[in-house]
Design a protein around this motif. Sequence first.
Motif, PDB file in Angstrom:
ATOM      1  N   GLY A 238       0.797  -1.222   0.000  1.00  0.00           N
ATOM      2  CA  GLY A 238       0.000   0.000   0.000  1.00  0.00           C
ATOM      3  C   GLY A 238       0.826   1.266   0.000  1.00  0.00           C
ATOM      4  N   SER A 241       1.262   1.071  -3.999  1.00  0.00           N
ATOM      5  CA  SER A 241       0.129   0.883  -4.900  1.00  0.00           C
ATOM      6  C   SER A 241      -0.973   0.061  -4.232  1.00  0.00           C
ATOM      7  CB  SER A 241       0.587   0.176  -6.175  1.00  0.00           C
ATOM      8  OG  SER A 241      -0.520  -0.178  -6.966  1.00  0.00           O
ATOM      9  N   THR A 242      -2.155   0.636  -4.177  1.00  0.00           N
ATOM     10  CA  THR A 242      -3.320  -0.105  -3.691  1.00  0.00           C
ATOM     11  C   THR A 242      -3.641  -1.253  -4.636  1.00  0.00           C
ATOM     12  OG1 THR A 242      -4.254   1.832  -2.607  1.00  0.00           O
ATOM     13  CG2 THR A 242      -5.793   0.088  -3.186  1.00  0.00           C
ATOM     14  N   ASP A 243      -3.409  -1.042  -5.928  1.00  0.00           N
ATOM     15  CA  ASP A 243      -3.697  -2.079  -6.919  1.00  0.00           C
ATOM     16  C   ASP A 243      -2.923  -3.359  -6.622  1.00  0.00           C
ATOM     17  OD1 ASP A 243      -5.216  -0.161  -8.133  1.00  0.00           O
ATOM     18  OD2 ASP A 243      -3.701   0.361  -9.638  1.00  0.00           O
ATOM     19  N   GLU A 245      -1.865  -4.421  -3.675  1.00  0.00           N
ATOM     20  CA  GLU A 245      -2.460  -5.067  -2.506  1.00  0.00           C
ATOM     21  C   GLU A 245      -3.679  -5.895  -2.886  1.00  0.00           C
ATOM     22  OE1 GLU A 245      -1.657  -2.407   1.453  1.00  0.00           O
ATOM     23  OE2 GLU A 245      -3.345  -1.873   0.204  1.00  0.00           O
ATOM     24  N   VAL A 286      -3.961  -3.952   5.081  1.00  0.00           N
ATOM     25  CA  VAL A 286      -3.922  -3.123   3.869  1.00  0.00           C
ATOM     26  C   VAL A 286      -4.454  -1.725   4.179  1.00  0.00           C
ATOM     27  CG1 VAL A 286      -4.175  -5.136   2.361  1.00  0.00           C
ATOM     28  CG2 VAL A 286      -6.215  -3.909   3.095  1.00  0.00           C
ATOM     29  N   THR A 287      -4.297  -0.832   3.216  1.00  0.00           N
ATOM     30  CA  THR A 287      -4.723   0.553   3.416  1.00  0.00           C
ATOM     31  C   THR A 287      -6.243   0.673   3.417  1.00  0.00           C
ATOM     32  OG1 THR A 287      -4.573   0.910   1.048  1.00  0.00           O
ATOM     33  CG2 THR A 287      -2.650   1.520   2.358  1.00  0.00           C
ATOM     34  N   SER A 289      -8.232   2.408   1.497  1.00  0.00           N
ATOM     35  CA  SER A 289      -8.829   2.285   0.159  1.00  0.00           C
ATOM     36  C   SER A 289      -8.833   0.831  -0.305  1.00  0.00           C
ATOM     37  CB  SER A 289      -8.076   3.153  -0.852  1.00  0.00           C
ATOM     38  OG  SER A 289      -6.699   2.828  -0.853  1.00  0.00           O
ATOM     39  N   SER A 290      -7.783   0.056   0.064  1.00  0.00           N
ATOM     40  CA  SER A 290      -7.736  -1.354  -0.322  1.00  0.00           C
ATOM     41  C   SER A 290      -8.802  -2.159   0.405  1.00  0.00           C
ATOM     42  CB  SER A 290      -6.361  -1.950  -0.014  1.00  0.00           C
ATOM     43  OG  SER A 290      -5.363  -1.353  -0.802  1.00  0.00           O
ATOM     44  N   THR A 293     -12.019  -1.502  -1.378  1.00  0.00           N
ATOM     45  CA  THR A 293     -11.955  -2.120  -2.709  1.00  0.00           C
ATOM     46  C   THR A 293     -12.106  -3.625  -2.637  1.00  0.00           C
ATOM     47  OG1 THR A 293     -10.485  -0.355  -3.448  1.00  0.00           O
ATOM     48  CG2 THR A 293     -10.580  -2.335  -4.808  1.00  0.00           C
ATOM     49  N   SER A 525      -2.261   8.897   7.270  1.00  0.00           N
ATOM     50  CA  SER A 525      -3.264   7.946   6.781  1.00  0.00           C
ATOM     51  C   SER A 525      -4.632   8.288   7.358  1.00  0.00           C
ATOM     52  CB  SER A 525      -2.885   6.525   7.206  1.00  0.00           C
ATOM     53  OG  SER A 525      -3.980   5.663   7.067  1.00  0.00           O
TER      54      SER A 525
END
Length: 543
Positions: A238, A241-243, A245, A286-287, A289-290, A293, A525
């Motif tokens: 994270g 990149s969130t992607d 994760e 994870v973050t 946003s993750s 998602t 964060s």
Amino acid sequence: MGWGLGDPPADYGSIMAVGLIVALMCICIIVGHPLEENRWMNESTTALLLGLGAGTVILFASSGKNSRLMVFSEDLFFIYLLPPIIFNAGFQVRKKQFFRNFMTITLFAVVGTLISFSIISLGAMGLISRLNIGALELGDYLALGAIFSATDSVCTLQVLSQDETPFLYSLVFGEGVVNDATSVVLFNAIQTFDLGNFSSLKFLQFIGNFLYLFGASTFLGVASGLLSAYVIKKLYFGRHSTDREVAIMMLMAYLSYMLAELLDLSGILTVFFCGIVMSHYTWHNVTESSRVTTKHAFATLSFISETFLFLYVGMDALDIEKWKIVSETYSPMKSIALSSIILALVLVARAAFVFPLSYLSNLTKKTAGEKISIRQQVIIWWAGLMRGAVSIALAYNKFAKSGHTQLPSNAIMITSTIIIVLFSTIVFGLLTKPLIRLLIPARHLTREVSALSEPSSPKSFLEQLTVNGPETDVENGVSIRRPTSLRMLLASPTRSVHHYWRKFDNAFMRPVFGGRGFVPFVPGSPTESSVPLLAHGSENQNH
């Protein structure tokens, strides 16, 4: 003839088939959404009826030559459609409710499936053999027992509500997942078992192999979930990149299923327990946003797979090839008699283990609130009568080759399976919601929610990060008041297995693998900045 300036040449038949299926799925979602609160209908039944309607249109459009866009494929079902559904079920399941009833679930799913398998197999040998439908061997009757012992856990997700009836949901759905795995293991064991040289030693060996498969599949799922948690906690994708994760969570979940299949274990059990472990550890590493998602991505993939699956089954049910062979060889009454016998055996077999095993389970419960009431037993019996794609996939595996069959006895077995799946999903599925409302009135539903339910996991990570006072005990965001009298202490002891597990989890597991309260620190964060505010607000409310 074109000039070659557009897209490269393509199989327009395949494009049309895929396009039509996507369009049907869109229609199903649009039609199913207003029916969500309907007391009769559910999205699985809507998709199945829409699939039947589409199959009928294709049948007339092709002048009775074809009714389906694709041949039913076991690989498509077991490798692509089932994993996201079962994984999401484990990812979203209420863990405390599930593990609180784990012994009862295992009793129903393992012992109950073996009882159901025995009754259906013996009943088929005694009754179906009198219909003279063809040369069926002992292995065929045993396979029928395994095929029709598999409940439809996918449809259970649609007809039972985790919010309204959490206790029933955890029992019926938990049983369904383990039952599917048990039925598939039983079916595969029968396929490879030498029935000509049966002995007590081989029977014990069979039991040992089954226990090994159950334990090894669960261990692989837990290990895969812990590995994903450790990797994400240490590398912490994270930051960059969130992607990445989200991708590593999806791929490692799917990898666990494929590893189980490669090792001849139960992929269903593996990916289910992988989902539970990932929701407990990985999801908290994870973050923000993750988290949002992954929660919605897994739910969306599962929803699409479920919708496609029921459409697929509905369209495949009208495959003209099998029905033509059956109609040319057997009278309609013989087909109806075969389906009726199997359905009656399914009803009797489920009743034969639900009520006795519920009684045994109740003997181990200390309080009346933990026991399964007779009304709940009726709902458990009824909701588990639905048969689905697992039964169809196993029937194709046994009685067809590459989705086709020429033997009349095999064809009538497949058509009977389809009839039972359609009848049970539509009739039993439609009547489940009204039955629950009849046996458990609304006032009891709301009381069950307040007493037993906890927020879905993962739900809102802010709820789970709230700091609570010393009078509360927190797991997955649930506040449980400490007993204040001797009677309450005896009714709800504080030193439970769950209490000691939490102590071990907090002392060893979470520091190593992460989880709630052990998320990596990221300056600025949203998680870090919002927790003190939320905690301060909750303290003000307490005062």
